[in-house]
Motif scaffolding. Structure first.
Motif, mmCIF file in Angstrom:
data_model
loop_
_atom_site.group_PDB
_atom_site.id
_atom_site.type_symbol
_atom_site.label_atom_id
_atom_site.label_comp_id
_atom_site.label_asym_id
_atom_site.label_seq_id
_atom_site.Cartn_x
_atom_site.Cartn_y
_atom_site.Cartn_z
ATOM 1 N N VAL A 89 0.905 -1.210 0.219
ATOM 2 C CA VAL A 89 0.093 0.053 -0.028
ATOM 3 C C VAL A 89 0.897 1.361 -0.140
ATOM 4 C CG1 VAL A 89 -1.863 1.274 1.221
ATOM 5 C CG2 VAL A 89 -2.044 -1.208 1.247
ATOM 6 N N GLU A 90 0.615 2.084 -0.787
ATOM 7 C CA GLU A 90 1.371 3.300 -0.929
ATOM 8 C C GLU A 90 0.393 4.359 -0.660
ATOM 9 O OE1 GLU A 90 3.645 6.167 -4.492
ATOM 10 O OE2 GLU A 90 2.922 4.238 -4.947
ATOM 11 N N THR A 91 0.746 5.324 0.516
ATOM 12 C CA THR A 91 0.145 6.441 0.814
ATOM 13 C C THR A 91 1.109 7.856 0.719
ATOM 14 O OG1 THR A 91 0.823 6.535 3.190
ATOM 15 C CG2 THR A 91 -1.230 5.007 2.385
ATOM 16 N N GLU A 92 0.700 8.879 1.083
ATOM 17 C CA GLU A 92 1.658 9.801 0.854
ATOM 18 C C GLU A 92 2.661 9.716 2.104
ATOM 19 O OE1 GLU A 92 -1.192 13.109 1.117
ATOM 20 O OE2 GLU A 92 -1.256 13.345 -1.054
ATOM 21 N N HIS A 93 2.689 9.124 2.816
ATOM 22 C CA HIS A 93 3.585 8.766 4.042
ATOM 23 C C HIS A 93 4.730 7.789 3.605
ATOM 24 C CE1 HIS A 93 1.208 11.372 6.522
ATOM 25 N NE2 HIS A 93 0.247 10.557 6.167
ATOM 26 N N GLY A 94 4.511 6.867 2.422
ATOM 27 C CA GLY A 94 5.469 5.975 1.956
ATOM 28 C C GLY A 94 4.888 4.677 1.901
ATOM 29 N N VAL A 95 5.634 3.663 1.470
ATOM 30 C CA VAL A 95 5.143 2.565 0.985
ATOM 31 C C VAL A 95 5.128 1.317 2.074
ATOM 32 C CG1 VAL A 95 5.427 0.547 -0.773
ATOM 33 C CG2 VAL A 95 5.852 2.906 -1.443
ATOM 34 N N THR A 96 4.012 0.662 2.311
ATOM 35 C CA THR A 96 4.110 -0.265 3.323
ATOM 36 C C THR A 96 3.711 -1.747 2.739
ATOM 37 O OG1 THR A 96 3.303 1.331 4.939
ATOM 38 C CG2 THR A 96 3.250 -1.170 5.714
ATOM 39 N N ASP A 97 4.518 -2.630 3.168
ATOM 40 C CA ASP A 97 4.156 -3.991 2.897
ATOM 41 C C ASP A 97 3.091 -4.838 3.839
ATOM 42 O OD1 ASP A 97 5.980 -4.538 0.608
ATOM 43 O OD2 ASP A 97 7.757 -4.518 2.223
ATOM 44 N N VAL A 98 1.990 -5.156 3.188
ATOM 45 C CA VAL A 98 0.947 -5.900 4.086
ATOM 46 C C VAL A 98 1.125 -7.613 3.809
ATOM 47 C CG1 VAL A 98 -1.322 -6.060 4.619
ATOM 48 C CG2 VAL A 98 -0.534 -3.822 3.393
ATOM 49 N N PRO A 99 1.473 -8.142 4.781
ATOM 50 C CA PRO A 99 1.506 -9.446 4.876
ATOM 51 C C PRO A 99 0.381 -10.182 4.897
ATOM 52 C CG PRO A 99 2.075 -8.792 7.112
ATOM 53 C CD PRO A 99 1.726 -7.526 6.119
ATOM 54 N N VAL A 100 0.336 -11.514 4.291
ATOM 55 C CA VAL A 100 -0.977 -12.337 4.311
ATOM 56 C C VAL A 100 -1.460 -12.500 5.470
ATOM 57 C CG1 VAL A 100 -1.831 -14.877 3.746
ATOM 58 C CG2 VAL A 100 0.032 -13.874 2.160
ATOM 59 N N GLY A 101 -2.686 -12.214 5.509
ATOM 60 C CA GLY A 101 -3.571 -12.252 6.845
ATOM 61 C C GLY A 101 -3.718 -10.909 7.540
ATOM 62 N N ALA A 102 -2.998 -9.960 7.293
ATOM 63 C CA ALA A 102 -3.063 -8.735 7.872
ATOM 64 C C ALA A 102 -4.262 -7.902 7.481
ATOM 65 C CB ALA A 102 -1.768 -7.821 7.904
ATOM 66 N N VAL A 103 -4.771 -7.067 8.109
ATOM 67 C CA VAL A 103 -5.977 -6.128 7.731
ATOM 68 C C VAL A 103 -5.335 -4.630 7.380
ATOM 69 C CG1 VAL A 103 -8.132 -4.962 8.220
ATOM 70 C CG2 VAL A 103 -7.352 -7.421 9.134
ATOM 71 N N SER A 104 -5.389 -4.152 6.468
ATOM 72 C CA SER A 104 -5.004 -2.718 6.110
ATOM 73 C C SER A 104 -6.229 -1.731 6.303
ATOM 74 C CB SER A 104 -4.602 -2.573 4.613
ATOM 75 O OG SER A 104 -5.359 -2.764 3.689
ATOM 76 N N LEU A 105 -5.812 -0.678 6.567
ATOM 77 C CA LEU A 105 -7.142 0.362 7.009
ATOM 78 C C LEU A 105 -6.809 1.507 6.021
ATOM 79 C CD1 LEU A 105 -8.483 1.306 10.405
ATOM 80 C CD2 LEU A 105 -8.331 2.813 8.747
ATOM 81 N N ASN A 106 -7.694 2.089 5.145
ATOM 82 C CA ASN A 106 -7.381 2.934 4.350
ATOM 83 C C ASN A 106 -8.776 4.257 4.389
ATOM 84 O OD1 ASN A 106 -5.508 1.005 2.632
ATOM 85 N ND2 ASN A 106 -4.710 3.191 2.914
ATOM 86 N N ASP A 107 -8.351 5.356 4.381
ATOM 87 C CA ASP A 107 -9.181 6.521 4.548
ATOM 88 C C ASP A 107 -9.598 6.879 3.265
ATOM 89 O OD1 ASP A 107 -10.776 9.047 4.878
ATOM 90 O OD2 ASP A 107 -9.261 9.614 6.460
ATOM 91 N N LEU A 108 -10.992 6.965 2.618
ATOM 92 C CA LEU A 108 -11.189 7.417 1.139
ATOM 93 C C LEU A 108 -11.025 8.706 0.856
ATOM 94 C CD1 LEU A 108 -14.239 5.084 0.539
ATOM 95 C CD2 LEU A 108 -12.159 4.716 -0.284
ATOM 96 N N SER A 109 -10.962 9.485 1.993
ATOM 97 C CA SER A 109 -10.761 11.079 1.725
ATOM 98 C C SER A 109 -9.246 11.203 1.530
ATOM 99 C CB SER A 109 -11.275 11.640 2.757
ATOM 100 O OG SER A 109 -10.530 11.769 4.184
ATOM 101 N N GLN A 110 -8.400 10.447 1.520
ATOM 102 C CA GLN A 110 -6.684 10.569 1.385
ATOM 103 C C GLN A 110 -6.376 9.349 0.368
ATOM 104 O OE1 GLN A 110 -4.475 10.947 4.977
ATOM 105 N NE2 GLN A 110 -6.386 10.828 6.285
ATOM 106 N N PRO A 111 -5.337 9.981 -0.438
ATOM 107 C CA PRO A 111 -4.833 9.217 -1.547
ATOM 108 C C PRO A 111 -4.190 7.834 -1.272
ATOM 109 C CG PRO A 111 -4.073 11.504 -1.516
ATOM 110 C CD PRO A 111 -4.773 11.213 -0.394
ATOM 111 N N TYR A 112 -4.147 6.967 -1.849
ATOM 112 C CA TYR A 112 -3.495 5.570 -1.651
ATOM 113 C C TYR A 112 -3.771 4.860 -3.057
ATOM 114 C CZ TYR A 112 -7.984 3.061 -0.725
ATOM 115 O OH TYR A 112 -9.196 2.518 -0.832
ATOM 116 N N ARG A 113 -2.478 3.884 -2.923
ATOM 117 C CA ARG A 113 -2.732 2.748 -4.022
ATOM 118 C C ARG A 113 -2.253 1.466 -3.539
ATOM 119 N NH1 ARG A 113 -2.308 3.555 -9.456
ATOM 120 N NH2 ARG A 113 -1.908 5.814 -9.144
#
Length: 311
Positions: A89-113
């Motif tokens: 997951v890439e946000t304006e704060h950097g890139v983070t690796d999400v391992p299998v089985g982890a839950v990522s949380l993103n805010d629709l009012s902020q950019p991400y990829r």
């Protein structure tokens, strides 16, 4: 007892040439990085009170939200994503690796990829901002969190259980299940927020927490740095340094004021005009409020109130 609303969308019945366009229309809040050739997908949605639980099976794709899209569509809320594949997951704060089985949380009012991976039994939980803010007042700090470890595994198990038993959820069950899920999300998120705080010195983390509480208690009054510093027992320079990671004191205060204005617009019992609400929180100029609100949430206050049926 009636079951909660459920729906199923699948591309199986569509001509192959139309499948990706139909899927992309369904996910209009995101730009999708995917191969249109041979694309197929299905998504089952269960509406549990204010939250939507989705089970997705689809060809590899990578959703993204850009600043321009956020301004254009005004979509808001939070998305929790549990995948059977590792991704980034890439946000304006950097890139983070999400391992299998982890839950990522993103805010629709902020950019991400998110990087492109297959959606094999992926679980997606969509939560309204107001619901999240009711259990996590600092909801603007949640974007990009990765929930793993013991608490994250508990949340992942809860999401899997919800999906497995979604057919048995009734309208009577919906509200308490949604509320318990919100509290579980909050319990799992807090350690991650606290870990970010621990990157600061413990004293600075405590001071920043207290300073934010001070701002929350003074949203309706003009900001006076000297009075704030005196009340907190800090120097002006200490206060400015504490808020550097937040983008400054004024920006932090503006975020909190705009969040309070949005909460007022959400409240069906608040019959004040938009101008009256804005003035109560320091925005005496309607054009200034409209510009700041749009910059923060991608939509004007009037359009936001209209979108929830309160024009």
């Amino acid at each position: 007892m009636s079951p909660v609303p459920r729906s199923l969308f699948t591309t199986d019945s569509l001509p192959e040439r139309d499948r990706f366009d139909a899927w992309r229309t369904l996910f209009a809040a995101h730009a999708l990085d995917a191969d249109p050739v041979g694309f197929c997908g299905s998504i089952e949605t269960t509406q549990v009170g204010p939250m939507a639980l989705r089970v997705m099976n689809a060809a590899p794709q990578g959703p993204a939200r850009s600043r321009s899209q956020i301004r254009r569509d005004g979509q808001d809320g939070f998305i929790l994503h549990l995948s059977q594949h590792a991704y980034r997951v890439e946000t304006e704060h950097g890139v983070t690796d999400v391992p299998v089985g982890a839950v990522s949380l993103n805010d629709l009012s902020q950019p991400y990829r998110r990087s492109r991976v297959p959606e094999t039994g992926s679980l997606i939980l969509a939560l309204p901002r107001a619901s999240v803010a009711s259990v996590l007042p600092d909801e603007e700090a949640l974007h990009g969190l990765i929930l793993h470890g013991g608490a994250g595994r508990l949340l992942a198990d809860h999401l899997r259980s919800l999906a497995t038993h979604s057919h048995a959820i009734t309208s009577v069950d919906a509200a308490p299940i949604a509320q318990s899920t919100l509290h579980m999300v909050a319990a799992c998120v807090r350690p991650s927020l606290e870990a970010a705080e621990r990157a600061m010195t413990p004293l600075d983390a405590a001071r920043l927490r207290t300073a934010k509480q001070f701002l929350r208690g003074h949203l309706r009054t003009p900001l006076r740095i000297d009075a704030m510093a005196k009340a907190l027992g800090l120097s002006r320079s200490q206060l400015y340094r504490l808020f550097e990671p937040e983008g400054g004191i004024a920006r932090s205060l503006a975020r909190q004021r705009l969040a309070a204005i949005r909460a007022a617009l959400d409240d069906p019992l608040d019959r004040r005009s938009i101008g009256e609400i804005g003035e109560a929180y320091g925005f005496g100029n309607g054009a200034l409020l409209s510009r700041a609100f749009r910059q923060a949430y991608g939509v004007t206050p009037r359009d936001y109130r209209g979108s929830i049926g309160r024009a």
